[in-house]
Scaffold this active site. Structure first.
Site, short mmCIF file in Angstrom:
data_model
loop_
_atom_site.label_atom_id
_atom_site.label_comp_id
_atom_site.label_asym_id
_atom_site.label_seq_id
_atom_site.Cartn_x
_atom_site.Cartn_y
_atom_site.Cartn_z
N ASP A 312 0.87 -1.18 0.00
CA ASP A 312 0.00 0.00 0.00
C ASP A 312 0.91 1.24 0.00
O ASP A 312 2.12 1.15 0.25
CB ASP A 312 -0.96 -0.01 1.20
CG ASP A 312 -2.18 0.88 0.95
OD1 ASP A 312 -2.10 1.76 0.06
OD2 ASP A 312 -3.20 0.72 1.64
C1 BGC Z 1 -5.09 3.22 -0.06
C2 BGC Z 1 -5.17 2.22 -1.20
C3 BGC Z 1 -4.97 2.94 -2.50
C4 BGC Z 1 -3.65 3.67 -2.47
C5 BGC Z 1 -3.35 4.42 -3.76
C6 BGC Z 1 -3.85 4.07 -0.13
O1 BGC Z 1 -3.90 5.10 0.80
O2 BGC Z 1 -5.11 2.53 1.17
O3 BGC Z 1 -6.41 1.58 -1.18
O4 BGC Z 1 -5.03 2.01 -3.55
O5 BGC Z 1 -3.67 4.60 -1.42
O6 BGC Z 1 -4.18 5.51 -3.89
#
Ligand code: BGC
Length: 767
Positions: A312
């Site tokens: 993530d």
């Molecule tokens: C989120 C993810 C997301 C990623 C990219 C993160 O903060 O938890 O779900 O895909 O950001 O935007």
């Protein structure tokens, strides 16, 4: 007919032990082994190249076991490419860049959450990664003016209990992403909604592992059939947003195997995602993206996951994540340093990271690209906004749950009403959307945006946005002979006075949820509970339309004749709500999450860490363990406001003639009959209620059947045996205890209309 594998998957490199454990299926007559989706053996085994693969084929008369053992000398395409790569090229694929700033994004990046450079020399395209759980996003308007179809929220899609809806939604996401040049969709959120105040519950697929796994697996398959890699996320147990980057979940692994991890296991087996995105939180002390038990032992070894693990955004804390099983550091510029850059090179040089591990990670990434067809340069698909809005509207129409309809009289609304009052919740603008990285800039732009405030990431995400069209305008267009009044609901006295003058009232009530924070409690915010009670006292024909991310309390429930749960409806939301209110669509949604009577009934009366300072060292042992959601209510004997699986219709259904067979698993048959006056769809559910004397409620299957008035259909559900098992840590296998297993079939988790039992043989299954 073809027999389907448990959870619909063929696994790579399975051995004779697995073969033995699955041979019991031979003894069974053909049933709806999995009544969901329509997989065929080929897509079930997409990772079969150069591997030992078992596939089972079944015909009415004969049952063949086909054992394909291909030569290990047949290296797959990914391995061939890896053999031709320089070390620098390999390392290029392991590090991603943040790409949402128009000014700072890499030159070749389209503009989205993430980007990984390609290698032109070898025909490897760049990975252009977009968030697209509910529609293709355009964060910070990085692609100026780009809008996309907003699908209903994830929990809404789960409420259809219809994997085909999830598949069609996934296909919309994949097509709209590919049309813009994206080849990775950061979707597939399958965290269990064990915390009903969870800020991202609206993105996920409810509280049950079978439901969540099958629905998200179908969505992932829908995306990937468009030649786009899809993730499942956030692996794992990112079940709340409070303290999400530091929270340490200490719930024991066996309990997680039977709940959160099972949802991932099913989604992966059904959808074959190219990538898994690991989560921010810790499990058993180690960060999810640095957790060897999670990433290597469970995901890659036990489940034979052939794709890659990406982190993530901002979830990596050390280069050791690579040896733990993380293959790619996403948006490395968000971590305290780009660990998979210079530190990884240094680790290779000093021998703490092996070349074999580097080759493995690169092979996994290339294999996922190959599986999705990216190495063959797929043509850009054409987009059709009207068709995609129609898909969104149909999905939302199936998702709306009729919670109450006193004497079956309040709804559907007659077209002959003289005066109708519409109240509240921005119904003059649009339908609400959840906040955070999944938020879509909808076709025609936001109908309204309200900044809810706060600083940092929370302030950035805390925007209540509304997707057009407006329910008010839609109702006006659909009821040309009715005088429609409107009140915004900010002044209850105004709404009350108008309610006295109307033949009926529709009051919209919303609750905003968004990424990076949880909702403090389950009440409707901003005085909406009092408003509903006051308006209902003024007009007995007051219909409440809830537009919430998840469950809310309803202190006014007995004062209103009808309640609809419409979730966050997306671009088709207003039309679908009107379709159900006016009877064009007979509601068929079912709750994928329990609605409690009060927060005191929840396993954690307060969300862990919610009131501690950001980044505090908080550990949580979810007291319900594997008994998330309805399982907890059954275990504690608490009665919910509305149980999991609940949903009414404008017609009625009867369940009769139960038969239960045992052996290696449970096979349940019964009749479902439409006993009412209209066509409609029913979703009868089968639960195991005790296993070899051990009480406990678990959903083991369901079917969704559309029936004409008076029509009866026979249903057969065969439980995947893992749903009947305990995860035995000492043996690291699933164990089904021998003995009598009790079963209930009913319209929801709390109504055992039919009950029966059968004996299950004591046996073990591989992890
Ligand atoms: C989120 C993810 C997301 C990623 C990219 C993160 O903060 O938890 O779900 O895909 O950001 O935007």
């Amino acid at each position: 007919m073809r027999m389907r594998m448990p959870f619909g998957g063929c696994r790579q490199g399975e051995t004779g032990g697995k073969r033995k454990s699955l041979l019991f299926l031979k003894k069974k007559k053909q049933k709806d082994f999995y009544p969901f989706g329509g997989d065929t053996p080929t897509p079930m085994c997409p990772h079969a190249k150069g591997a030992k693969v078992f596939c089972f084929f079944f015909s009415k008369k004969k049952f063949f076991l086909l054992f394909l053992l291909s030569s290990p000398a047949h290296a797959d395409r990914a391995q061939t490419i890896v053999a031709a790569m320089t070390q620098a090229e390999k390392l290029t694929l392991l590090r991603g860049y943040f790409a949402i700033s128009q000014h700072r994004k890499p030159a070749d990046a389209i503009g989205s959450a993430g980007y990984v450079p390609g290698i032109a020399r070898l025909g490897i395209p760049a990975l252009q990664e977009t968030d697209a759980s509910l529609g293709v996003t355009n964060p910070d308007d990085v692609r100026p003016g780009d809008t996309a179809v907003a699908l209903p929220s994830g929990v809404a899609t789960a409420a259809t209990f219809d994997p085909q809806v999830a598949y069609r939604n996934g296909a919309v996401l994949g097509r709209e992403a590919a049309a813009r040049g994206f080849n990775v969709v950061l979707g597939g959120g399958v965290n269990l909604a064990r915390e009903p105040r969870g800020g991202r519950d609206f993105e996920y697929a409810g509280e049950d592992p079978l439901l969540a796994g099958l629905m998200v697996g179908a969505a992932v398959k829908g995306v990937q059939d468009q030649h786009v890699i899809c993730t499942v996320k956030h692996f794992a147990v990112n079940d709340q947003e409070s303290q999400r980057t530091t929270l340490n979940v200490v719930t024991p692994w066996p309990a997680l195997r039977e709940s959160d991890l099972l949802a991932f296991e099913i989604a992966i087996a059904r959808g074959h995602p190219g990538a898994v995105m690991c989560a921010y939180n810790r499990i058993g002390g180690a960060y999810a993206c640095e957790n060897p038990v999670l990433l290597t032992s469970i995901l890659k070894q036990d489940w034979h996951f052939p794709g890659f693990v990406m982190s993530d955004w901002g979830a990596v804390h050390q280069v050791g994540a690579f040896t733990a099983g993380l293959d790619q550091e996403s948006a490395a510029d968000l971590d305290s340093q780009a660990f998979f850059g210079a530190p990884l090179k240094a680790a290779l040089a000093n021998g703490t990271v092996t070349q074999a591990r580097v080759n493995d990670a690169v092979t996994r990434i290339l294999r996922a690209m190959d599986q999705a067809g990216l190495l063959d340069k797929p043509a850009k698909p054409a987009e059709s906004v009207p068709a995609d809005i129609a898909t969104a509207r149909q999905a939302e129409a199936e998702a709306i749950v009729l919670l109450r309809n006193e004497k079956n009289a309040a709804l559907p609304l007659p077209h002959t009403l003289k005066t109708l009052l519409v109240v509240g919740a921005n119904s003059d603008a649009g339908v609400p959307a959840g906040g955070g990285s999944s938020q879509v800039t909808p076709v025609s732009g936001y109908a309204r945006r309200i900044e809810l405030g706060n600083d940092g990431m929370q302030g950035y995400f805390r925007v209540a946005a509304f997707d057009p069209p407006a329910p008010l305008a839609t109702l006006k267009a659909r009821l040309p002979g009715t005088r429609i009044l409107w009140a915004d609901g900010r002044y209850p006295r105004q709404a009350i006075l108008l309610a006295h003058r109307a033949d009926a009232v529709i009051i919209f009530a919303d609750q905003w949820e968004g990424e990076s924070s949880d909702v403090p409690d389950l009440s409707l915010p901003s005085g909406q509970d009092a408003l509903i009670a006051a308006v209902a006292a003024a007009n007995p024909r007051t219909i409440v339309v809830l537009e919430t991310g998840g469950p809310v309390l309803m202190p006014w429930r007995n004062k209103v004749p009808a309640i609809l749960e419409a979730w966050y409806g997306g671009s088709g939301g207003a039309d679908a709500i009107a379709d159900v209110l006016l009877g064009k669509i007979n509601p068929s949604g079912r709750l994928p999450i329990t609605f409690p009577v009060s927060e005191t009934d929840l396993p954690n009366p307060v969300v862990a860490g919610m009131y501690q300072s950001p980044g505090a060292a908080v550990s949580v042992d979810y007291p319900e363990g594997s008994d998330a959601g309805y399982r907890w209510y059954a275990r504690t004997g608490k009665t919910p406001l509305y149980p999991f699986g609940f949903g009414l219709s404008y017609t009625h259904f009867a369940l009769i003639n139960l038969q239960v067979e045992g052996g290696q698993t449970l096979v349940i048959s019964f009749d479902v009959k439409n006993t009412g006056p209209r066509p409609g769809a029913d979703t009868p559910q089968a639960y195991v209620t005790s296993r070899a004397g051990k009480p406990g409620l678990r959903l083991i299957g369901w079917t969704r059947r559309t029936l004409a008035p008076g029509e009866t259909q026979r249903v057969t559900i065969t439980a995947d045996p893992r749903l009947l098992a305990d995860f035995a840590p000492a043996r690291s296998m699933w164990h089904l205890s021998g003995g009598s297993y009790r079963v209930a079939v009913g319209p929801d988790a709390a109504t055992p209309t039919l009950t029966g039992a059968a004996n299950i043989d004591d046996h073990l299954l591989p992890p």
